[in-house]
Design a protein around this motif. Structure first.
Motif, PDB file in Angstrom:
ATOM      1  N   ARG A   2       0.838  -1.200   0.000  1.00 11.25           N
ATOM      2  CA  ARG A   2       0.000   0.000   0.000  1.00 11.25           C
ATOM      3  C   ARG A   2       0.872   1.248   0.000  1.00 11.25           C
ATOM      4  NH1 ARG A   2      -1.850   3.562   3.851  1.00 11.25           N
ATOM      5  NH2 ARG A   2      -3.868   4.467   3.414  1.00 11.25           N
ATOM      6  N   GLY A   3       0.492   2.211  -0.849  1.00  9.83           N
ATOM      7  CA  GLY A   3       1.193   3.483  -0.858  1.00  9.83           C
ATOM      8  C   GLY A   3       0.656   4.390   0.241  1.00  9.83           C
ATOM      9  N   TYR A   4       1.456   5.269   0.706  1.00 10.24           N
ATOM     10  CA  TYR A   4       1.044   6.201   1.748  1.00 10.24           C
ATOM     11  C   TYR A   4       1.085   7.610   1.193  1.00 10.24           C
ATOM     12  CZ  TYR A   4       1.487   2.302   4.918  1.00 10.24           C
ATOM     13  OH  TYR A   4       1.326   1.092   5.541  1.00 10.24           O
ATOM     14  N   ASP A   5       0.194   8.431   1.696  1.00  9.64           N
ATOM     15  CA  ASP A   5       0.099   9.809   1.249  1.00  9.64           C
ATOM     16  C   ASP A   5       0.277  10.747   2.429  1.00  9.64           C
ATOM     17  OD1 ASP A   5      -0.606   9.237  -1.501  1.00  9.64           O
ATOM     18  OD2 ASP A   5      -2.551   8.599  -0.731  1.00  9.64           O
ATOM     19  N   PHE A   6       1.193  11.675   2.275  1.00  9.03           N
ATOM     20  CA  PHE A   6       1.443  12.710   3.266  1.00  9.03           C
ATOM     21  C   PHE A   6       1.552  14.025   2.520  1.00  9.03           C
ATOM     22  CE2 PHE A   6       3.306   8.748   4.702  1.00  9.03           C
ATOM     23  CZ  PHE A   6       2.634   8.568   5.897  1.00  9.03           C
ATOM     24  N   PHE A  54       0.403  23.110  -1.492  1.00  9.62           N
ATOM     25  CA  PHE A  54       0.629  21.801  -0.888  1.00  9.62           C
ATOM     26  C   PHE A  54       1.487  20.957  -1.804  1.00  9.62           C
ATOM     27  CE2 PHE A  54      -3.253  21.184  -3.313  1.00  9.62           C
ATOM     28  CZ  PHE A  54      -3.104  19.939  -3.887  1.00  9.62           C
ATOM     29  N   GLU A  55       2.161  20.010  -1.199  1.00 11.81           N
ATOM     30  CA  GLU A  55       2.971  19.054  -1.959  1.00 11.81           C
ATOM     31  C   GLU A  55       2.791  17.670  -1.359  1.00 11.81           C
ATOM     32  OE1 GLU A  55       6.670  21.244  -1.374  1.00 11.81           O
ATOM     33  OE2 GLU A  55       7.372  19.684  -0.009  1.00 11.81           O
ATOM     34  N   HIS A  56       2.860  16.672  -2.218  1.00 14.94           N
ATOM     35  CA  HIS A  56       2.613  15.277  -1.842  1.00 14.94           C
ATOM     36  C   HIS A  56       3.933  14.565  -1.554  1.00 14.94           C
ATOM     37  CE1 HIS A  56       1.964  10.966  -2.918  1.00 14.94           C
ATOM     38  NE2 HIS A  56       0.963  11.159  -2.081  1.00 14.94           N
ATOM     39  N   HIS A  57       3.918  13.723  -0.536  1.00 17.03           N
ATOM     40  CA  HIS A  57       5.062  12.872  -0.194  1.00 17.03           C
ATOM     41  C   HIS A  57       4.538  11.472   0.089  1.00 17.03           C
ATOM     42  CE1 HIS A  57       8.021  16.151   0.391  1.00 17.03           C
ATOM     43  NE2 HIS A  57       6.930  16.838   0.667  1.00 17.03           N
ATOM     44  N   THR A  58       5.366  10.478  -0.115  1.00 13.08           N
ATOM     45  CA  THR A  58       4.990   9.107   0.218  1.00 13.08           C
ATOM     46  C   THR A  58       5.742   8.600   1.447  1.00 13.08           C
ATOM     47  OG1 THR A  58       6.626   8.254  -1.348  1.00 13.08           O
ATOM     48  CG2 THR A  58       4.354   8.490  -2.145  1.00 13.08           C
ATOM     49  N   ASP A  59       6.655   9.383   1.948  1.00  9.81           N
ATOM     50  CA  ASP A  59       7.457   9.007   3.114  1.00  9.81           C
ATOM     51  C   ASP A  59       7.235  10.040   4.222  1.00  9.81           C
ATOM     52  OD1 ASP A  59       9.712   7.514   4.449  1.00  9.81           O
ATOM     53  OD2 ASP A  59      10.629   9.502   4.282  1.00  9.81           O
ATOM     54  N   ILE A  60       6.756   9.613   5.372  1.00 12.59           N
ATOM     55  CA  ILE A  60       6.445  10.545   6.452  1.00 12.59           C
ATOM     56  C   ILE A  60       7.687  11.271   6.952  1.00 12.59           C
ATOM     57  CG2 ILE A  60       6.560   8.771   8.275  1.00 12.59           C
ATOM     58  CD1 ILE A  60       4.318  11.946   8.181  1.00 12.59           C
TER      59      ILE A  60
END
Length: 97
Positions: A2-6, A54-60
Protein backbone atom coordinates in the motif's frame (compact mmCIF):
# COMPACT_ATOMS: atom_id res chain seq x y z
CA UNK A 1 2.29 -2.89 -0.92
CA UNK A 2 0.00 0.00 0.00
CA UNK A 3 1.19 3.48 -0.86
CA UNK A 4 1.04 6.20 1.75
CA UNK A 5 0.10 9.81 1.25
CA UNK A 6 1.44 12.71 3.27
CA UNK A 7 1.13 16.39 2.51
CA UNK A 8 3.11 19.46 3.45
CA UNK A 9 0.86 22.48 3.14
CA UNK A 10 0.78 26.23 3.57
CA UNK A 11 -2.29 28.14 4.70
CA UNK A 12 -2.68 31.92 4.50
CA UNK A 13 -5.05 34.45 5.99
CA UNK A 14 -5.22 36.16 2.59
CA UNK A 15 -3.00 37.35 -0.23
CA UNK A 16 0.35 38.14 1.38
CA UNK A 17 -1.16 37.53 4.83
CA UNK A 18 -0.17 35.43 7.81
CA UNK A 19 1.26 32.03 6.83
CA UNK A 20 1.09 28.63 8.52
CA UNK A 21 2.96 25.49 7.43
CA UNK A 22 1.85 22.00 8.44
CA UNK A 23 2.03 18.31 7.58
CA UNK A 24 -0.78 15.74 7.48
CA UNK A 25 -1.81 12.39 6.08
CA UNK A 26 -5.32 13.65 5.18
CA UNK A 27 -5.17 17.09 3.60
CA UNK A 28 -8.91 17.67 3.13
CA UNK A 29 -9.70 16.69 6.73
CA UNK A 30 -6.88 18.77 8.20
CA UNK A 31 -7.67 21.90 6.21
CA UNK A 32 -11.35 21.48 7.17
CA UNK A 33 -10.29 21.41 10.82
CA UNK A 34 -8.38 24.66 10.35
CA UNK A 35 -11.32 26.25 8.51
CA UNK A 36 -13.82 25.13 11.16
CA UNK A 37 -11.52 26.34 13.96
CA UNK A 38 -11.76 22.96 15.70
CA UNK A 39 -9.07 23.90 18.22
CA UNK A 40 -7.93 27.16 19.77
CA UNK A 41 -4.72 27.46 17.81
CA UNK A 42 -2.50 29.80 15.81
CA UNK A 43 -4.63 29.33 12.70
CA UNK A 44 -7.90 30.10 14.47
CA UNK A 45 -6.49 33.15 16.29
CA UNK A 46 -5.07 34.60 13.06
CA UNK A 47 -7.89 33.44 10.73
CA UNK A 48 -5.49 31.41 8.61
CA UNK A 49 -7.81 29.23 6.53
CA UNK A 50 -6.87 29.60 2.84
CA UNK A 51 -4.97 26.61 1.40
CA UNK A 52 -2.46 28.26 -0.94
CA UNK A 53 0.15 25.52 -1.43
CA UNK A 54 0.63 21.80 -0.89
CA UNK A 55 2.97 19.05 -1.96
CA UNK A 56 2.61 15.28 -1.84
CA UNK A 57 5.06 12.87 -0.19
CA UNK A 58 4.99 9.11 0.22
CA UNK A 59 7.46 9.01 3.11
CA UNK A 60 6.45 10.55 6.45
CA UNK A 61 10.03 11.25 7.50
CA UNK A 62 10.64 13.18 4.26
CA UNK A 63 7.38 15.09 4.72
CA UNK A 64 8.21 16.06 8.30
CA UNK A 65 11.74 17.11 7.32
CA UNK A 66 10.34 19.26 4.50
CA UNK A 67 7.78 20.88 6.83
CA UNK A 68 10.50 21.71 9.36
CA UNK A 69 12.74 23.10 6.61
CA UNK A 70 9.98 25.36 5.24
CA UNK A 71 9.08 26.56 8.75
CA UNK A 72 12.67 27.80 9.17
CA UNK A 73 12.58 29.71 5.87
CA UNK A 74 12.37 33.46 5.64
CA UNK A 75 8.91 34.76 4.83
CA UNK A 76 10.05 35.93 1.37
CA UNK A 77 11.09 32.38 0.48
CA UNK A 78 7.71 30.97 1.54
CA UNK A 79 5.94 33.69 -0.45
CA UNK A 80 8.01 32.84 -3.51
CA UNK A 81 7.18 29.12 -3.12
CA UNK A 82 3.46 29.90 -3.00
CA UNK A 83 3.60 32.31 -5.94
CA UNK A 84 5.60 29.88 -8.11
CA UNK A 85 2.68 27.45 -7.88
CA UNK A 86 -0.30 29.69 -7.11
CA UNK A 87 0.40 33.21 -8.33
CA UNK A 88 -3.07 34.52 -7.41
CA UNK A 89 -3.11 32.91 -3.95
CA UNK A 90 -6.33 31.05 -4.86
CA UNK A 91 -7.84 28.86 -2.18
CA UNK A 92 -6.98 25.35 -3.39
CA UNK A 93 -9.24 23.60 -0.88
CA UNK A 94 -12.24 23.25 -3.19
CA UNK A 95 -10.13 21.60 -5.89
CA UNK A 96 -8.88 18.80 -3.64
CA UNK A 97 -9.77 15.26 -4.75
Amino acid sequence: MRGYDFYVYILASGVGGTLYTGVTNDLARRVSEHRDKVAASFTSRHRVTRLVYFEHHTDIEAAIAREKRIKRWKRAWKTRLVEEHNQDWRDLFHGLP
